[in-house]
Write a protein that holds these residues in place. Structure first.
Motif, PDB file in Angstrom:
ATOM      1  N   UNK A   1       0.291   6.556   7.735  1.00 16.74           N
ATOM      2  CA  UNK A   1       1.529   6.886   8.294  1.00 16.74           C
ATOM      3  C   UNK A   1       1.894   5.892   9.209  1.00 16.74           C
ATOM      4  N   UNK A   2       2.691   5.015   8.567  1.00 14.11           N
ATOM      5  CA  UNK A   2       3.433   3.950   9.255  1.00 14.11           C
ATOM      6  C   UNK A   2       5.133   3.525   9.124  1.00 14.11           C
ATOM      7  N   UNK A   3       5.410   3.055  10.070  1.00 14.63           N
ATOM      8  CA  UNK A   3       6.892   2.688   9.819  1.00 14.63           C
ATOM      9  C   UNK A   3       7.623   3.858   9.451  1.00 14.63           C
ATOM     10  N   UNK A   4       7.604   5.054   9.892  1.00 15.46           N
ATOM     11  CA  UNK A   4       8.246   6.250   9.755  1.00 15.46           C
ATOM     12  C   UNK A   4       7.952   6.630   8.087  1.00 15.46           C
ATOM     13  N   UNK A   5       7.098   6.420   7.464  1.00 10.73           N
ATOM     14  CA  UNK A   5       6.780   6.946   6.380  1.00 10.73           C
ATOM     15  C   UNK A   5       5.298   7.398   6.017  1.00 10.73           C
ATOM     16  N   UNK A   6       4.995   7.974   5.073  1.00 10.83           N
ATOM     17  CA  UNK A   6       3.568   8.446   4.626  1.00 10.83           C
ATOM     18  C   UNK A   6       3.139   7.937   3.427  1.00 10.83           C
ATOM     19  N   UNK A   7       2.129   7.311   3.154  1.00 10.71           N
ATOM     20  CA  UNK A   7       1.561   6.733   1.655  1.00 10.71           C
ATOM     21  C   UNK A   7       0.154   7.239   1.437  1.00 10.71           C
ATOM     22  N   UNK A   8       0.296   8.050   0.395  1.00  9.57           N
ATOM     23  CA  UNK A   8      -0.948   8.679   0.041  1.00  9.57           C
ATOM     24  C   UNK A   8      -2.045   7.821  -0.300  1.00  9.57           C
ATOM     25  N   UNK A   9      -3.339   8.133  -0.256  1.00  5.95           N
ATOM     26  CA  UNK A   9      -4.688   7.241  -0.234  1.00  5.95           C
ATOM     27  C   UNK A   9      -5.049   7.497  -1.733  1.00  5.95           C
ATOM     28  N   UNK A  10      -5.974   6.504  -1.966  1.00  6.96           N
ATOM     29  CA  UNK A  10      -6.598   6.621  -3.375  1.00  6.96           C
ATOM     30  C   UNK A  10      -7.611   7.778  -3.051  1.00  6.96           C
ATOM     31  N   UNK A  11      -8.123   7.772  -2.106  1.00  8.09           N
ATOM     32  CA  UNK A  11      -9.162   8.855  -1.975  1.00  8.09           C
ATOM     33  C   UNK A  11      -8.732  10.360  -2.211  1.00  8.09           C
ATOM     34  N   UNK A  12      -7.256  10.532  -1.749  1.00  3.46           N
ATOM     35  CA  UNK A  12      -6.632  11.635  -1.691  1.00  3.46           C
ATOM     36  C   UNK A  12      -6.382  12.039  -3.347  1.00  3.46           C
TER      37      UNK A  12
END
Length: 469
Positions: free
Chosen positions: A383-394
């Motif tokens: 969760x950075x710069x007001x955006x969410x990026x899902x992970x490889x683990x997820x």
């Protein structure tokens, strides 16, 4: 293959009339095996789609032999999807014979590179807690990758000395697996370098380490819980005498029978100092008796504590309260927006944010302040710069039906390998140009990772460190 004279003399004493048959196994090639990840796919379904010949390992219900000189299963997209783990057949036995059920607290104390831990995690079926530990931080990184590849989310991955670990988990675990560091005599055929390592550090060196580990594990096991101790060596100092030591130091333990197989040999009481008869319940695996390398296994149970006068069992050691650091008071809007495409409910009380990382925690985790850990729970993303990026683990944790935006490629589609290499993909034949956002990339219905779609082009989000060269 030239073996040390002292080792051959020991094996003559140990095997007697079976010694020649044992020596003959060195003239034969080693065996290659894979173990199906039953968290992601059933054994029957895997047999239907497996693209190369496999033969069942008779004492491992989800294990198979493959021809290691003819195929390369580690390079297949199904491996990248976490459908199986490559493992020597006998080495599958310890995790297989530890009776783990969903909901339990399980510890793999010497877990790297993850061959046993991945099977224990699959057995838990997403319930309970898996703690995987390895004292080497570099090896623990490889352990974490394999657990992520298998889609295990209810986990803690630590890199601690067992004595320090015991301070966090007094009488906590239902089951503990100790695949102890050992002199490796059972792996001489598989890896000739093990002979030189044996000459540098033999059984006397490792037996001291094993005794220390056994005592620390005993302190972390709840009353009524079970320990599976294993080595890949033949020496009695590391096997029967190690178990004898634990029983003398901790008389609340008893040896339990292990699910049998015709190719298993009994432990040898005569090799212990006290010649205790129960050591026959332990198991020796010899390469001339079955198609695998050498191993030793012992299953031990800790006696339940006595009842008090009220008739209630005495409680085992208490845990420190869970840390409140990182607890989410309000779920970020960006995560809520992303979660509209996820088909399972998010429990806010299990969310934690540390810096830019968003984690989904197991339902019960103690305060690990001061511990060296690589992962607590499932990493959902950044969760950075007001955006969410899902992970490889997820991505590896999710099943196809868990997410609404899917790009599912056939294994034969050349775009699968391009994706695994990190290349941008043209997918206008699969989605309309107006579609955009995060897509879960799958191969034949099994997740591989993320891509971000815009105008019919998929920006590759497959984790850089996992990409094919």
């Amino acid at each position: 293959m030239k073996l040390p004279v002292s080792f051959e003399e020991k094996m003559k004493r140990l095997l007697k009339e079976e010694f020649d048959a044992y020596m003959d196994c060195y003239k034969k090639p080693r065996f290659y095996g894979l173990r199906v990840n039953t968290r992601k796919i059933s054994v029957e379904a895997f047999q239907e789609i497996c693209p190369f010949p496999i033969t069942p390992i008779p004492w491992i219900e989800n294990g198979f032999y493959y021809e290691g000189t003819a195929v390369s299963p580690g390079k297949h997209p199904y491996y990248a999807a976490g459908l199986y783990y490559l493992q020597e057949p006998s080495a599958m036995t310890p995790a297989n014979r530890l009776p783990v059920v969903p909901g339990e607290r399980v510890l793999d104390l010497c877990a790297a590179p993850g061959g046993k831990a991945t099977e224990l995690g699959a057995k838990l079926k997403g319930e309970g807690l898996l703690v995987a530990n390895d004292i080497s931080s570099s090896r623990a990184k490889g352990l974490l990758k394999n657990l992520e590849l298998f889609g295990i989310g209810n986990l803690l991955v630590l890199s601690e000395e067992p004595g320090h670990l015991a301070q966090y988990f007094p009488e906590y675990f239902d089951k503990i697996l100790i695949d102890a560091p050992c002199s490796g005599e059972g792996m001489f055929r598989k890896d000739k370098k093990m002979v030189r390592a044996w000459e540098e550090h033999g059984p006397d060196y490792f037996s001291k380490i094993q005794k220390h580990i056994l005592l620390q594990a005993a302190a972390m096991l709840r009353p009524g819980g079970k320990i599976l101790y294993s080595t890949c060596t033949f020496d009695e100092r590391e096997n029967e005498q190690a178990i004898e030591f634990l029983l003398q130091e901790c008389p609340e333990f008893t040896i339990q029978a292990i699910v049998p197989y015709d190719g298993f040999a009994e432990g040898i009481p005569q090799l212990s100092n006290t010649q205790m008869e129960d050591l026959k319940k332990t198991v020796r695996i010899f390469p001339h008796r079955l198609d695998g390398e050498g191993h030793y296994l012992a299953l031990l149970q800790k006696r339940e504590k006595a009842f008090d006068l009220s008739g209630s069992p005495r409680k085992s050691g208490s845990l420190a309260q869970k840390s409140q650091r990182g607890r989410v008071r309000e779920v970020p809007e960006e995560l809520i927006s992303f979660w509209q495409d996820v088909n399972w409910e998010l429990s806010q009380d299990r969310l934690e944010i540390h810096g830019e990382k968003v984690y989904y925690m197991p339902s019960e985790v103690p305060d690990l302040s001061g511990a060296r850990f690589l992962r607590t729970g499932l990493l959902l993303g950044d969760w950075k710069k007001r955006r969410f990026e899902p992970s490889q683990a997820f991505a590896m944790y999710l099943k196809k039906e868990d997410y609404q935006k899917i790009l599912d490629f056939s294994c034969a589609d050349e775009r699968v390998r391009k994706y695994l290499k990190g290349e941008t993909l043209e997918v206008s034949d699969l989605v309309s140009p107006s579609e955009k956002g995060w897509y879960l990339i799958c191969v034949d219905g099994y997740s591989l990772g993320w891509g971000k779609l815009s105008g019919g082009t998929l920006k590759n989000k497959y984790l850089a460190g996992w990409r094919l060269s």
